[in-house]
Each structure stands twice: as C-alpha cells, then as structure tokens.
Scaffold this active site. Structure first.
Site, PDB file in Angstrom:
ATOM      1  N   LYS A  11       0.802  -1.237   0.000  1.00 43.25           N
ATOM      2  CA  LYS A  11       0.000   0.000   0.000  1.00 43.25           C
ATOM      3  C   LYS A  11       0.826   1.275   0.000  1.00 43.25           C
ATOM      4  CE  LYS A  11      -3.418  -0.833  -0.591  1.00 43.25           C
ATOM      5  NZ  LYS A  11      -3.803  -1.390  -1.926  1.00 43.25           N
ATOM      6  N   THR A  24       3.472   0.373  -4.703  1.00 40.97           N
ATOM      7  CA  THR A  24       4.364  -0.627  -5.321  1.00 40.97           C
ATOM      8  C   THR A  24       3.883  -1.045  -6.716  1.00 40.97           C
ATOM      9  OG1 THR A  24       3.221  -2.419  -4.169  1.00 40.97           O
ATOM     10  CG2 THR A  24       5.198  -1.560  -3.110  1.00 40.97           C
TER      11      THR A  24
HETATM   12  P1  A3P Z   1      -4.914   3.879  -2.244  1.00 40.68           P
HETATM   13  O1  A3P Z   1      -5.709   3.007  -3.168  1.00 40.68           O
HETATM   14  O2  A3P Z   1      -5.208   3.656  -0.808  1.00 40.68           O
HETATM   15  O3  A3P Z   1      -4.986   5.355  -2.622  1.00 40.68           O
HETATM   16  P2  A3P Z   1       0.162  -0.729  -3.668  1.00 40.68           P
HETATM   17  O4  A3P Z   1       0.250  -0.826  -5.156  1.00 40.68           O
HETATM   18  O5  A3P Z   1       1.492  -0.877  -2.994  1.00 40.68           O
HETATM   19  O6  A3P Z   1      -0.909  -1.625  -3.133  1.00 40.68           O
HETATM   20  O7  A3P Z   1      -0.249   0.760  -3.314  1.00 40.68           O
HETATM   21  C1  A3P Z   1      -1.519   1.272  -3.655  1.00 40.68           C
HETATM   22  C2  A3P Z   1      -1.421   2.764  -3.509  1.00 40.68           C
HETATM   23  O8  A3P Z   1      -0.592   3.300  -4.562  1.00 40.68           O
HETATM   24  C3  A3P Z   1      -2.724   3.506  -3.688  1.00 40.68           C
HETATM   25  O9  A3P Z   1      -3.357   3.514  -2.431  1.00 40.68           O
HETATM   26  C4  A3P Z   1      -2.287   4.878  -4.208  1.00 40.68           C
HETATM   27  O10 A3P Z   1      -2.373   5.886  -3.224  1.00 40.68           O
HETATM   28  C5  A3P Z   1      -0.810   4.687  -4.571  1.00 40.68           C
HETATM   29  N1  A3P Z   1      -0.396   5.161  -5.891  1.00 40.68           N
HETATM   30  C6  A3P Z   1       0.791   5.787  -6.138  1.00 40.68           C
HETATM   31  N2  A3P Z   1       0.882   6.117  -7.428  1.00 40.68           N
HETATM   32  C7  A3P Z   1      -0.251   5.680  -8.031  1.00 40.68           C
HETATM   33  C8  A3P Z   1      -0.717   5.741  -9.380  1.00 40.68           C
HETATM   34  N3  A3P Z   1      -0.004   6.317 -10.349  1.00 40.68           N
HETATM   35  N4  A3P Z   1      -1.949   5.214  -9.644  1.00 40.68           N
HETATM   36  C9  A3P Z   1      -2.679   4.647  -8.645  1.00 40.68           C
HETATM   37  N5  A3P Z   1      -2.278   4.556  -7.363  1.00 40.68           N
HETATM   38  C10 A3P Z   1      -1.077   5.063  -7.046  1.00 40.68           C
END
Ligand code: A3P
Length: 325
Positions: A57, A60
């Site tokens: 989160k 990644t």
């Molecule tokens: P939220 O959905 O809570 O906003 P991971 O891929 O590690 O699970 O992380 C998910 C998070 O990546 C999302 O959390 C969002 O905030 C973040 N994020 C960063 N860059 C992003 C992008 N370009 N598009 C979508 N989410 C992004």
C-alpha cells in the site's frame, strides 16, 4: 565405516542436524562444486538484478508498472496464485526451490544490458526475507517505498474492506487500531497488519544488517504520486541502467483518476485498475491523533537511521517531525 543408501543417509543427517532442515538457497554459480553438478541447460542469469520489496500500500504497483515500461527492465511472469507478485522469499513458496523461482524469469538475451526484477510488497516486513534474499541475491539492488505510515495503515484497512474482509467491515478503523491484547484473534491480526509494516525503522535496520546501504534505494511514496518522472530519473541513476528514459514523455497526470498514468496517445491514458488509488472518506481525527502518537518515536528513529546512512529524508517525514503534518 558403514555405507547406507542416499535417502536413509539424508534422514539420518537431518536427525543429527535438525537445525539444517530449513534450507537457505544460495546462488549455485557462486560455488565451484555446485556449478559442477548444475545442469548445463540452466543459467544463474535467470535471477533478478533488483527487487522492489514493498511495503504493501505504498505505491508498489505503480512503481512496478512504470519500471516495466523501460525497454531494458524485465519483470517476472505473473503468478497464478499471487498475480504480479512472486512472493518467493516469504511463506511456503521458498520451499519450492530455486528452479521454481527462476521459472518466473525469462533467460536474458543480453545479461549486461537487461535488468530482471520482481516486486513482492510482502517482503519488506517479513523477518526471514532479508537473510533469504541475501543468501540467493547478495549483489541485488533493493528498492523500497515509504509513505506516511498512518496513511499506509488506513489504505490497508480500506483495501481489506474492499476485499469484503468481515473484520474490516464490522469494525471501524479506530476500533481496529485500538484493539487490545484481549480482543478476538482476527481483530488483533488485522490491527497488526495495519500497524506493523509501518514501523519502518525496525524493518529497514533488519535489511541493512544484510545488505550494504549503497544497494538500497528509498523512494518517497508521496513524490512517486506527485512527480513520478523524477522518481524514475533517480531510480535509473541508482541502477546505472541504459538507455536513459525520460518518463515525462511516458507518464501524464490523469485528472479523472487523480494520479499519473501511462500515455497511450494524445488523448488516451492507461491508468492502474480501480483497486489502486481508491476513493474513500478521509481518516477521522481521532485515528490520525492515535497514529501520530503511535509512530512518533519510530519516525524519529527512522529519520536518524536515514541520516546515518546518508539517505534523503522524505518530505512527509520532515513535515511529520516538524509537526506540520
Ligand atoms: P490507495 O488506493 O489507498 O490510494 P500498492 O500498489 O502498494 O498496493 O499501493 C496502492 C497505492 O498506490 C494507492 O493507495 C495509491 O495511493 C498509490 N499510488 C501511487 N501512485 C499511483 C498511481 N499512479 N496510480 C494509482 N495509485 C497510485
């Protein structure tokens, strides 16, 4: 001297040395005796040069997607169980062995110019992973992403709710954060999974016991959201990768998504799926206060650790410690 068949010998050996039952895989090509018995069809180049280790989160998937857009960066094949993540070094997959892991990667056509990588966000806070990863990939570079741990915890809670996790649906975020040791096991489990990965200083110190700091790159997750092309610039320098790619041309802010997305054409973008960048209500003030207090000492220790190893302090951490957040 008594001779016994190999299987019996194996059983006897592990009776005598039970602590050796748990394997620690190492690169077969690092040892002459291993190369001699390693099949000629196999190559040790079919292993990642760098790992994106998480935590969950923090962005990644966005980073994984941006990296895979680079012409000489090659990601792992998808897993049928865990989708884009291989999750080898944590959990039961580790016991499937090196061949199982290598099958997730193509044989590189040009070993010097091509960079295989994988991202498994569960690696970051798993006790065993730094030792295991170092055992097999001592030269690998590591990339981790840090966002404010309070935001990370809330994003994880929302993720569990979106996946219809009954505990996350039945309890408020605040109830989960403040669950006591006498609370039901499931409530404590989800509390721990919200809170523990965010104790960044503890997990980073553990990685740095195994890997030299020059092999670890720390991404400011807020910057990844607001200015991903500058993050990709720094990552390319860290990896010493060629050709240099200007991500300003590949990524564009998508107002509807509220995040940067891949440019497909003049008027079309490809954004991450609905499960990334979710819309949910802002965190309640009392949860914010709880988390600020909860992470305060850890964040101070984190900033000292980062200073000691000469890493840049992420903006969110500076703000948090100066009371502006
Ligand atoms: P939220 O959905 O809570 O906003 P991971 O891929 O590690 O699970 O992380 C998910 C998070 O990546 C999302 O959390 C969002 O905030 C973040 N994020 C960063 N860059 C992003 C992008 N370009 N598009 C979508 N989410 C992004």
């Amino acid at each position: 001297l008594k001779q016994i068949p190999p299987l019996e010998m194996g059983i006897k050996y592990f009776e005598m040395f039970p602590e050796e039952k748990d394997p620690l895989w190492q690169n077969p090509c690092s040892y002459k005796r291993h190369i001699e018995i390693w099949s000629t069809n196999k190559t040790c180049e079919r292993l990642p040069k760098f790992l994106v280790i998480g935590p969950q989160k923090t962005g990644t998937t966005a980073l994984y997607t941006f990296l895979a857009m680079h012409p000489t960066i090659i990601s792992n094949y998808d897993s049928s169980e865990t989708f884009e993540e291989v999750q080898f070094f944590n959990g039961h997959n580790y016991y499937k062995g090196i061949d199982w892991y290598m099958k997730f990667f193509p044989v590189p056509e040009n070993v010097t110019s091509e960079f295989l990588f994988e991202k498994s966000a569960t690696y970051f806070d798993n006790e065993l992973v730094p030792m295991r990863a170092h055992g097999l990939l001592p030269k690998a570079k590591l990339i981790c992403i840090l966002v404010n741990p309070a935001k990370r915890a809330y994003s994880w809670y929302q993720h569990m709710r979106a996946h219809q996790d009954p505990t996350a649906l039945n309890y408020t975020f605040y109830e989960i954060l403040t669950a006591s040791e006498t609370a039901p096991r499931k409530l404590k489990d989800i509390r721990n999974r919200c809170l523990n990965p965010g104790v960044y200083v503890q997990h980073l110190s553990h990685w740095l016991e195994y890997y030299p700091s020059r092999q670890l790159f720390i991404v400011d997750g807020e910057r990844l959201k607001s200015n991903p092309s500058s993050v990709m610039h720094n990552i390319q320098r860290f990896l010493h990768i060629e050709p240099y790619v200007d991500y300003q041309k590949l990524l564009r802010y998508d107002p509807k998504k509220g995040f940067y997305c891949q440019v497909l054409s003049n008027d079309r973008n490809k954004c991450l799926g609905r499960s990334k960048g979710r819309k949910y209500p802002a965190m309640e003030q009392k949860s914010q206060d709880f988390l600020k207090q909860y992470y305060h000492k850890n964040n101070i220790a984190l900033s000292k650790l980062l200073e000691r190893y000469k890493y840049r302090i992420p903006d969110w951490l500076q703000k948090d410690l100066s009371g502006q957040d």
